[in-house]
Structure formats: structure tokens, C-alpha cells
Design a protein around this motif. Sequence first.
Motif, short mmCIF file in Angstrom:
data_model
loop_
_atom_site.label_atom_id
_atom_site.label_comp_id
_atom_site.label_asym_id
_atom_site.label_seq_id
_atom_site.Cartn_x
_atom_site.Cartn_y
_atom_site.Cartn_z
N GLU A 73 39.64 27.97 49.53
CA GLU A 73 38.49 28.68 50.08
C GLU A 73 38.39 28.62 51.60
O GLU A 73 37.80 29.49 52.22
N GLY A 74 38.96 27.60 52.22
CA GLY A 74 38.83 27.46 53.66
C GLY A 74 39.77 28.32 54.48
O GLY A 74 39.69 28.33 55.71
N PHE A 75 40.65 29.08 53.84
CA PHE A 75 41.62 29.90 54.56
C PHE A 75 41.13 31.33 54.72
O PHE A 75 40.38 31.84 53.90
N ASP A 76 41.61 31.97 55.78
CA ASP A 76 41.28 33.39 55.98
C ASP A 76 41.93 34.25 54.91
O ASP A 76 41.36 35.24 54.45
N HIS A 77 43.16 33.88 54.54
CA HIS A 77 43.92 34.66 53.56
C HIS A 77 44.67 33.73 52.62
O HIS A 77 45.02 32.61 52.99
N VAL A 78 44.93 34.22 51.42
CA VAL A 78 45.79 33.54 50.46
C VAL A 78 46.97 34.47 50.20
O VAL A 78 46.78 35.65 49.89
N VAL A 79 48.18 33.96 50.34
CA VAL A 79 49.38 34.80 50.24
C VAL A 79 50.35 34.19 49.24
O VAL A 79 50.52 32.97 49.18
N LEU A 80 50.99 35.06 48.45
CA LEU A 80 51.92 34.62 47.42
C LEU A 80 53.21 35.44 47.48
O LEU A 80 53.14 36.67 47.68
N PRO A 81 54.36 34.82 47.26
CA PRO A 81 55.62 35.57 47.15
C PRO A 81 55.83 36.05 45.72
O PRO A 81 56.93 35.95 45.17
N SER A 82 54.78 36.60 45.12
CA SER A 82 54.83 37.04 43.72
C SER A 82 53.70 38.01 43.44
O SER A 82 52.53 37.62 43.50
N GLY A 83 54.04 39.24 43.10
CA GLY A 83 53.02 40.20 42.71
C GLY A 83 52.39 39.84 41.38
O GLY A 83 51.22 40.14 41.13
N SER A 84 53.16 39.20 40.52
CA SER A 84 52.66 38.83 39.20
C SER A 84 51.53 37.80 39.29
O SER A 84 50.46 37.99 38.73
N CYS A 85 51.77 36.72 40.02
CA CYS A 85 50.74 35.69 40.18
C CYS A 85 49.56 36.24 40.99
O CYS A 85 48.40 35.94 40.69
N ALA A 86 49.86 37.01 42.03
CA ALA A 86 48.79 37.57 42.85
C ALA A 86 47.88 38.48 42.03
O ALA A 86 46.65 38.45 42.17
N ALA A 87 48.47 39.29 41.15
CA ALA A 87 47.67 40.19 40.31
C ALA A 87 46.76 39.40 39.36
O ALA A 87 45.63 39.82 39.09
N THR A 88 47.25 38.26 38.86
CA THR A 88 46.40 37.42 38.01
C THR A 88 45.19 36.94 38.78
O THR A 88 44.06 36.95 38.26
N MET A 89 45.38 36.54 40.02
CA MET A 89 44.29 36.05 40.84
C MET A 89 43.33 37.17 41.24
O MET A 89 42.11 36.99 41.23
N VAL A 90 43.89 38.30 41.61
CA VAL A 90 43.07 39.41 42.12
C VAL A 90 42.27 40.08 41.02
O VAL A 90 41.11 40.45 41.21
N HIS A 91 42.88 40.26 39.85
CA HIS A 91 42.21 40.98 38.76
C HIS A 91 41.78 40.07 37.61
O HIS A 91 40.68 40.23 37.07
N GLY A 92 42.64 39.15 37.22
CA GLY A 92 42.35 38.31 36.07
C GLY A 92 41.24 37.30 36.29
O GLY A 92 40.35 37.15 35.44
N TRP A 93 41.26 36.63 37.42
CA TRP A 93 40.27 35.59 37.65
C TRP A 93 38.84 36.12 37.76
O TRP A 93 37.94 35.56 37.14
N PRO A 94 38.58 37.17 38.54
CA PRO A 94 37.20 37.68 38.57
C PRO A 94 36.70 38.13 37.20
O PRO A 94 35.53 37.95 36.88
N GLU A 95 37.59 38.70 36.41
CA GLU A 95 37.21 39.10 35.05
C GLU A 95 36.88 37.88 34.20
O GLU A 95 35.88 37.85 33.48
N LEU A 96 37.71 36.86 34.31
CA LEU A 96 37.55 35.67 33.50
C LEU A 96 36.28 34.90 33.85
O LEU A 96 35.60 34.36 32.98
N LEU A 97 35.95 34.85 35.15
CA LEU A 97 34.82 34.04 35.61
C LEU A 97 33.56 34.88 35.86
O LEU A 97 32.59 34.37 36.42
N ALA A 98 33.55 36.12 35.41
CA ALA A 98 32.42 37.01 35.67
C ALA A 98 31.11 36.48 35.09
O ALA A 98 30.03 36.71 35.66
N GLY A 99 31.18 35.77 33.98
CA GLY A 99 29.96 35.27 33.35
C GLY A 99 29.57 33.87 33.80
O GLY A 99 28.61 33.30 33.26
N ASP A 100 30.27 33.31 34.76
CA ASP A 100 29.99 31.96 35.24
C ASP A 100 29.16 32.06 36.52
O ASP A 100 29.67 32.45 37.57
#
Length: 255
Positions: A73-100
Amino acid sequence: MSGQPQPTVGLFVTCLVDAIRPQIGFAAIQLLEEAGCRVEVPEAQTCCGQPAFNSGDDRDTARLARQTIAAFEGFDHVVLPSGSCAATMVHGWPELLAGDPDWAARAKAFAAKTHEITSFLVDVLGYTPSGRRLAASATYHDSCSGLRELGVAAQPRALLARVEGLEMRGLPGNDVCCGFGGTFCVKYSDISNAIVTEKAEAIEGTGADLLLAGDLGCLMNMAGKLHRRGARTRCFHAVEVLAGRADGPAIGEEG
């Protein structure tokens, strides 16, 4: 970037890069620093949780998501050498934690600053490599998640076009799955093998010296099949070429 604050980047290395091909992580750091970023690699990172998420294990995925969000959370940006993992974070995590109520907003904020590395270099920083030379021909495979979920396609090609001496050749079916698909290749091994066989045939048909891509999982899958077929095609992550680190063993040639 003279006169501007140096952006801070938290590099999420990914499990496969950490365990199988650390050179990709070092290449990513090199490129990000050349682009004017201050890069750190938080030790608290582990897995993005994609295998668990794709298998329906929401509880463990959520645990991994919370741990990673807190660490970055303390960084300006989070960067990954993987579109697969990045997509999980960008789309999967907000969906998963939407009710929290404690984590929904944090997951959205995290997703908004998370990027696949070639997209970050081109779309956010406007970076182009200089002084790179590689006398070889190469073809490029577009990994499914990066292409379809993040729109990563033109960015790696724009960067690779700046490598002097590198001849890029088109790959028929470049946007077709390689058959890896994370747990897919384990659950449906026969189908996976048939898919990667077609992919290998297409790669060999280009006559290119190198196969490049942006996800190590895909590259391992294709490199393994190419090796078993006796092909001479050598496989590298795109950032290895962009950082001038394609002069050693290719993926699958280590040891």
C-alpha cells in the motif's frame, strides 16, 4: 523525469519467477530503474492466489490478497512481470473482497495502481530502451490474461522494436492459448498437450531463433514442448531481451 518526484514501485516478483527464473525479476528491476523509478521488493509477498482463486478457494485467496495489499500500500505503483498475476489482482481481488467492509476500498485502490510491466513502461512512464542490440529473429506469443484482461499487446512490441538487430516475425495464432492455463494443464493434461503441440508447430513454422512472451508459465509450457520436439527455438521473457540479459541459458536450459 528531471525535476519530478521519483515514483516508488513495489515489484511483485511472482512465484514462478522467484522459484524458477529469478533473472526475470532482476531484468524487471533494471528496466524500472532505468525508467526513473525507485524499486523495492517487499519480503512479505508470496503468491497472488490465482491457483486457489481459479479452484474456488476464496478463503485462502482472500487471505493472500489482504497480506499483499497491506505489504504494497505504501508504493505509488505495483508492477508485475506477469499479465496473469496482474489480472488476478486488478480484477479478481476487488471482486473477491467486494463484500468486506474493511478491505473492499483498499482492494480497489490497489487494483488501480497495479500494472503489467510492459504496459507500465509504455503507458504510464513512456519509457523506451536505448543501447540494446540483439542479432536474432524472434516471434511473440500473447498470453491470454495479459491480452484479454489487461489489453497488453502493442506495448511489448513497441519496446522490442527498439532493440537494434532484432527481427520480429509474426506468429500465426499469437493470441491463441498455449495450453498452460495454470491448473488447467494439470486437470486436463491431454487437452493441454494437444493445444501446446499446435502452438509449438506454429512457433517452429516461423523459423525464428527466439520465442518471447510476458508470462513465465506460458513460456515454461511452450519451452518444454519445443525441447521435447527437438526444436532449436530458445525461449525468453520479453524483459530479459529488453534488459540485454538474453545472452545466457534460455528458459528450460538451466542446469
